[in-house]
Enzyme design. Structure first.
Site, PDB file in Angstrom:
ATOM      1  N   TYR A  19      -4.751 -34.711   4.474  1.00  0.00           N
ATOM      2  CA  TYR A  19      -4.866 -33.407   3.796  1.00  0.00           C
ATOM      3  C   TYR A  19      -5.531 -32.347   4.662  1.00  0.00           C
ATOM      4  O   TYR A  19      -5.843 -31.268   4.162  1.00  0.00           O
ATOM      5  CB  TYR A  19      -5.734 -33.536   2.527  1.00  0.00           C
ATOM      6  CG  TYR A  19      -5.400 -34.662   1.588  1.00  0.00           C
ATOM      7  CD1 TYR A  19      -4.158 -34.732   0.964  1.00  0.00           C
ATOM      8  CD2 TYR A  19      -6.350 -35.635   1.287  1.00  0.00           C
ATOM      9  CE1 TYR A  19      -3.868 -35.759   0.076  1.00  0.00           C
ATOM     10  CE2 TYR A  19      -6.070 -36.661   0.401  1.00  0.00           C
ATOM     11  CZ  TYR A  19      -4.831 -36.712  -0.201  1.00  0.00           C
ATOM     12  OH  TYR A  19      -4.556 -37.716  -1.077  1.00  0.00           O
ATOM     13  N   CYS A  23      -4.279 -45.053  17.254  1.00  0.00           N
ATOM     14  CA  CYS A  23      -3.311 -44.451  18.161  1.00  0.00           C
ATOM     15  C   CYS A  23      -2.400 -43.475  17.428  1.00  0.00           C
ATOM     16  O   CYS A  23      -1.214 -43.732  17.230  1.00  0.00           O
ATOM     17  CB  CYS A  23      -2.508 -45.536  18.857  1.00  0.00           C
ATOM     18  SG  CYS A  23      -3.580 -46.547  19.870  1.00  0.00           S
ATOM     19  N   TYR A  43     -11.570 -41.615  -2.686  1.00  0.00           N
ATOM     20  CA  TYR A  43     -10.373 -41.623  -1.846  1.00  0.00           C
ATOM     21  C   TYR A  43     -10.724 -41.957  -0.391  1.00  0.00           C
ATOM     22  O   TYR A  43     -10.107 -41.454   0.538  1.00  0.00           O
ATOM     23  CB  TYR A  43      -9.604 -40.289  -1.962  1.00  0.00           C
ATOM     24  CG  TYR A  43      -9.280 -39.968  -3.397  1.00  0.00           C
ATOM     25  CD1 TYR A  43      -8.290 -40.674  -4.077  1.00  0.00           C
ATOM     26  CD2 TYR A  43      -9.996 -39.005  -4.111  1.00  0.00           C
ATOM     27  CE1 TYR A  43      -8.016 -40.424  -5.412  1.00  0.00           C
ATOM     28  CE2 TYR A  43      -9.725 -38.744  -5.455  1.00  0.00           C
ATOM     29  CZ  TYR A  43      -8.741 -39.458  -6.096  1.00  0.00           C
ATOM     30  OH  TYR A  43      -8.474 -39.214  -7.416  1.00  0.00           O
ATOM     31  N   GLU A  45     -10.373 -37.349 -17.326  1.00  0.00           N
ATOM     32  CA  GLU A  45     -10.185 -38.457 -16.368  1.00  0.00           C
ATOM     33  C   GLU A  45     -10.612 -38.070 -14.959  1.00  0.00           C
ATOM     34  O   GLU A  45      -9.798 -38.050 -14.044  1.00  0.00           O
ATOM     35  CB  GLU A  45      -8.702 -38.828 -16.270  1.00  0.00           C
ATOM     36  CG  GLU A  45      -7.983 -39.109 -17.522  1.00  0.00           C
ATOM     37  CD  GLU A  45      -6.455 -39.146 -17.283  1.00  0.00           C
ATOM     38  OE1 GLU A  45      -5.955 -38.608 -16.276  1.00  0.00           O
ATOM     39  OE2 GLU A  45      -5.783 -39.728 -18.120  1.00  0.00           O
ATOM     40  N   PRO A  46     -11.876 -37.759 -14.726  1.00  0.00           N
ATOM     41  CA  PRO A  46     -12.281 -37.378 -13.376  1.00  0.00           C
ATOM     42  C   PRO A  46     -12.424 -38.609 -12.470  1.00  0.00           C
ATOM     43  O   PRO A  46     -12.811 -39.685 -12.937  1.00  0.00           O
ATOM     44  CB  PRO A  46     -13.642 -36.721 -13.592  1.00  0.00           C
ATOM     45  CG  PRO A  46     -14.173 -37.392 -14.818  1.00  0.00           C
ATOM     46  CD  PRO A  46     -12.996 -37.768 -15.665  1.00  0.00           C
ATOM     47  N   GLY A  47     -12.104 -38.427 -11.218  1.00  0.00           N
ATOM     48  CA  GLY A  47     -12.337 -39.488 -10.233  1.00  0.00           C
ATOM     49  C   GLY A  47     -13.305 -38.977  -9.185  1.00  0.00           C
ATOM     50  O   GLY A  47     -14.484 -39.329  -9.133  1.00  0.00           O
ATOM     51  N   ARG A  48     -12.791 -38.050  -8.377  1.00  0.00           N
ATOM     52  CA  ARG A  48     -13.539 -37.520  -7.235  1.00  0.00           C
ATOM     53  C   ARG A  48     -14.926 -36.998  -7.612  1.00  0.00           C
ATOM     54  O   ARG A  48     -15.906 -37.274  -6.920  1.00  0.00           O
ATOM     55  CB  ARG A  48     -12.711 -36.372  -6.625  1.00  0.00           C
ATOM     56  CG  ARG A  48     -13.246 -35.823  -5.328  1.00  0.00           C
ATOM     57  CD  ARG A  48     -12.510 -34.520  -4.959  1.00  0.00           C
ATOM     58  NE  ARG A  48     -11.076 -34.645  -5.075  1.00  0.00           N
ATOM     59  CZ  ARG A  48     -10.280 -35.021  -4.077  1.00  0.00           C
ATOM     60  NH1 ARG A  48     -10.782 -35.275  -2.888  1.00  0.00           N
ATOM     61  NH2 ARG A  48      -8.965 -35.112  -4.264  1.00  0.00           N
ATOM     62  N   GLY A  86      -9.443 -34.031 -11.900  1.00  0.00           N
ATOM     63  CA  GLY A  86      -9.183 -32.998 -10.904  1.00  0.00           C
ATOM     64  C   GLY A  86     -10.324 -32.093 -10.522  1.00  0.00           C
ATOM     65  O   GLY A  86     -10.173 -31.278  -9.607  1.00  0.00           O
ATOM     66  N   ARG A 107      -8.343 -39.055   4.581  1.00  0.00           N
ATOM     67  CA  ARG A 107      -8.244 -37.684   4.066  1.00  0.00           C
ATOM     68  C   ARG A 107      -8.097 -36.607   5.155  1.00  0.00           C
ATOM     69  O   ARG A 107      -7.294 -35.695   4.999  1.00  0.00           O
ATOM     70  CB  ARG A 107      -9.419 -37.370   3.142  1.00  0.00           C
ATOM     71  CG  ARG A 107      -9.486 -38.317   1.925  1.00  0.00           C
ATOM     72  CD  ARG A 107     -10.524 -37.923   0.899  1.00  0.00           C
ATOM     73  NE  ARG A 107     -10.206 -36.657   0.311  1.00  0.00           N
ATOM     74  CZ  ARG A 107     -10.705 -35.500   0.700  1.00  0.00           C
ATOM     75  NH1 ARG A 107     -11.634 -35.460   1.637  1.00  0.00           N
ATOM     76  NH2 ARG A 107     -10.314 -34.387   0.151  1.00  0.00           N
TER      77      ARG A 107
END
Ligand SMILES: *Cc1c(COP(=O)(O)O)cnc(C)c1O
Length: 449
Positions: free
Chosen positions: A333, A360, A389, A290-293, A256, A329
Site C-alpha cells: 500500500y 529479492c 495487518y 467491526e474494527p480491526g486496525r 475501518g 504494508r
C-alpha cells in the site's frame, strides 16, 4: 490519505506517540519491558504487542459506543493470534471473521459462536456448513448466488441460517484504492438498489432468517464523513424495507477506523459514536461495529536488526533482517511505519537512511527516514504501528520463516507464537515421485467435478 508513500518521514526519536511505547534511560520499553531484553531471548525479526494498549483501545471504543448501544466484533484478519483474540474475548469482544480458518481461530480462542459474524465475499459451502453447525450469530451475504448457497446448505442441515445482506452503499471512503470496499465498482456488497428484492426473497425462504443489513466501506478511514453518508443510506434502506412489511433487527456497521501511522491525529471515537446515533441510532436495531486496525495496530511493533549499512554515491541504506514477507504494508500500500531505534543515541547527529529488507524485490523497502542516529551493523530498530495487518499478512516468500510474536503485560513478556522452523515449512513438501495413474475414461471425466 495516510497511506500515501512519503518520500521522507521523520524518525520519531523521543516521542513515540504511545503511552505503552516509551524511552526510559534511552532504551525503548514496551510497557515495563525493555525491548532490548526481549531480543536476548527471541531472535529478530519478531512482533511484539502491548496487552495494555489493546485493553485500553477496546475499553475506549466500547465505552464511546456504549451510549448508542453498539457492540464490538474484532476483525480477526487484522491480527488472529490466539492470545490476542483471547485477550479481546476476555474483555467481551465478539469477532468478525472472513474464512473458515478464522472461524477455527475464534473458536480456539474460546469465543462463543453466538458472538461471531461471518463476513467475506467468497465463502465455500464447507465453510458455511461449519459456521451453521457451530451456531454462528450471523452470516453476512454479499451476492444472490451466495444467498442461494447459504439457503441450500442450511436446508441440507435442517437449520435456519441467520443472514444479513451486505450493502454496497456506493460511498467513497477516501482511503487508499486497495482498501476501499464501498464504491459500486468495488467487488464487495450487494448494490443498494438490489437489496429490497433480495431481502424479500430471503424472507420467503424457510431456511433463511434475514436479520438485517451490513455495511463496510473500507479501511484506514481518517475522515469520518463517509461513515455518515453510508449509515444515512442504510437508514433509508431500513425505512424502505420496513415500509414493505419486512423485519429488520440488526445493523452491522463494519470497521475501518484509521490510525495515524505518521503521528497525525486519530479520528475521534466520540464523534464516530455521534454519527452512529444521528444516522441509525433511532431505528431500534441491535448495532455492531467491526474494527480491526484501530484496536490492535498501535499496540504492536516489529523488531529488526541492521545487517549492513550500504553506502552508495547518493544515499545510505540500512539493510535490516525484516522484509516485506514479515510486514507487507509498505510494499503493498505504500504505507510508511514510524521507526524507533531500540537505544536512543543522544549524541547522534541527524542521519538520513533508506531502510530496506533482504527480500529479492525492489519493493522491499520500508521508506527513507531522517533524523536517525548513525546506524551500525547489529543495531536494532522497531517499526511502530505494526500490530494490525503485520503478522497476519506475513508470508514465507524467499523461504523466510514466519516471525515470532511476543506479548507484553506490564513487566512480563511471553512468546505467543514461536518462530516457524524451516523444517516445518519443508515438511509439507514431497519430492516428486510420479504415481502411475490409469488413463481416465470419458465416464470418469464426466464425474470428475
Ligand atoms: C477488514 C474488515 C474489517 C476491519 O477493517 P479495519 O480497517 O481493520 O477496521 C471489518 N469488516 C469487514 C467486513 C472487513 O472486511
Amino acid at each position: 490519505m495516510a497511506e500515501h508513500a512519503m518520500a521522507m518521514v521523520d524518525a520519531l526519536r523521543g516521542d513515540t506517540g504511545s503511552q505503552q511505547l516509551v524511552y526510559r534511560d534511552q532504551a525503548l520499553h514496551i510497557e515495563s519491558v525493555c525491548v532490548d531484553r526481549i531480543v536476548t531471548a527471541v531472535p529478530t525479526p519478531f512482533y511484539c504487542y502491548s496487552s495494555d494498549a489493546i485493553r485500553t483501545a477496546y475499553r475506549t471504543l466500547s465505552g464511546a459506543l456504549k451510549p448508542v448501544g453498539a457492540s464490538v466484533c474484532f476483525a480477526v484478519k487484522a491480527n488472529g493470534n490466539l492470545s490476542v483474540l483471547g485477550l479481546l474475548a476476555g474483555l467481551g469482544s465478539g469477532m468478525d471473521i472472513v474464512s473458515g480458518g478464522e472461524l477455527e481461530r475464534a473458536l480456539a480462542a474460546r469465543v462463543p459462536a453466538s458472538k461471531i459474524i461471518f463476513s467475506g465475499v467468497g465463502k465455500k459451502r464447507s465453510e458455511i456448513a461449519r459456521a451453521l453447525e457451530v451456531g454462528i450469530h450471523q452470516i453476512n451475504v454479499e451476492s444472490e448466488a451466495e444467498l442461494d448457497a447459504v439457503g441450500d446448505v442450511a436446508g441440507a442441515l435442517g437449520v435456519r441460517a441467520p443472514v444479513a445482506l451486505r450493502v454496497n452503499p456506493d460511498v467513497d471512503a477516501r482511503t487508499h484504492a486497495k482498501i476501499s470496499t464501498g464504491k459500486k465498482e468495488d467487488k464487495f456488497g450487494i448494490p443498494f438498489e438490489d437489496i429490497p428484492a433480495l431481502y424479500t426473497k430471503a424472507f420467503a425462504a424457510p431456511e433463511l432468517d434475514p436479520v438485517g443489513l451490513a455495511v463496510h466501506i473500507g479501511s484506514q478511514i481518517l475522515d469520518l464523513s463517509p461513515y455518515r453518508a453510508a449509515y444515512s443510506r442504510i437508514a433509508d434502506l431500513v425505512s424502505l424495507l420496513r415500509s414493505q412489511g419486512l423485519r429488520i433487527s440488526r445493523l452491522d456497521l463494519g470497521g475501518g477506523i484509521g490510525i495515524p501511522y505518521d503521528h497525525g491525529a486519530s479520528p475521534d471515537v466520540g464523534e464516530y459514536a455521534t454519527i452512529i446515533r444521528e444516522t441509525v441510532g433511532g431505528l431500534d436495531c441491535e448495532l455492531t461495529v467491526e474494527p480491526g486496525r484501530w484496536l490492535v495496530g498501535p499496540a504492536g511493533i516489529l523488531v529488526t536488526e541492521v545487517l549492513f549499512i550500504k553506502e552508495t554515491a547518493d544515499r545510505l541504506t540500512a539493510i535490516v533482517d525484516a522484509g516485506m514477507n514479515d510486514l507487507m504494508r509498505p510494499a503493498m500500500y505504500g504505507a510508511v511505519h514510524p521507526v524507533f531505534p531500540l537505544m536512543q543515541d543522544c549524541q547522534g547527529k541527524s542521519h538520513i537512511y533508506q531502510i530496506a529488507g533482504p527480500v529479492c524485490e525492489s519493493s522491499d523497502v520500508f521508506g527513507t527516514y531522517r533524523d536517525l542516529p548513525a546506524l551500525r551493523s547489529g543495531d536494532r530498530l522497531a517499526f511502530g504501528c505494526a500490530g494490525a495487518y503485520g503478522a497476519s499478512m506475513a508470508s514465507t516468500y524467499n523461504a523466510r520463516d514466519l516471525a515470532a510474536e511476543v506479548l507484553v503485560d506490564r513487566d512480563r513478556f511471553r512468546v505467543i507464537r514461536r518462530r516457524q522452523t524451516i523444517e516445518a515449512l519443508l515438511a509439507l513438501e514431497d519430492e516428486t515421485e510420479w504415481q502411475v495413474s490409469p488413463i481416465p475414461s470419458a465416464g470418469d471425466l464426466a464425474h470428475a467435478f
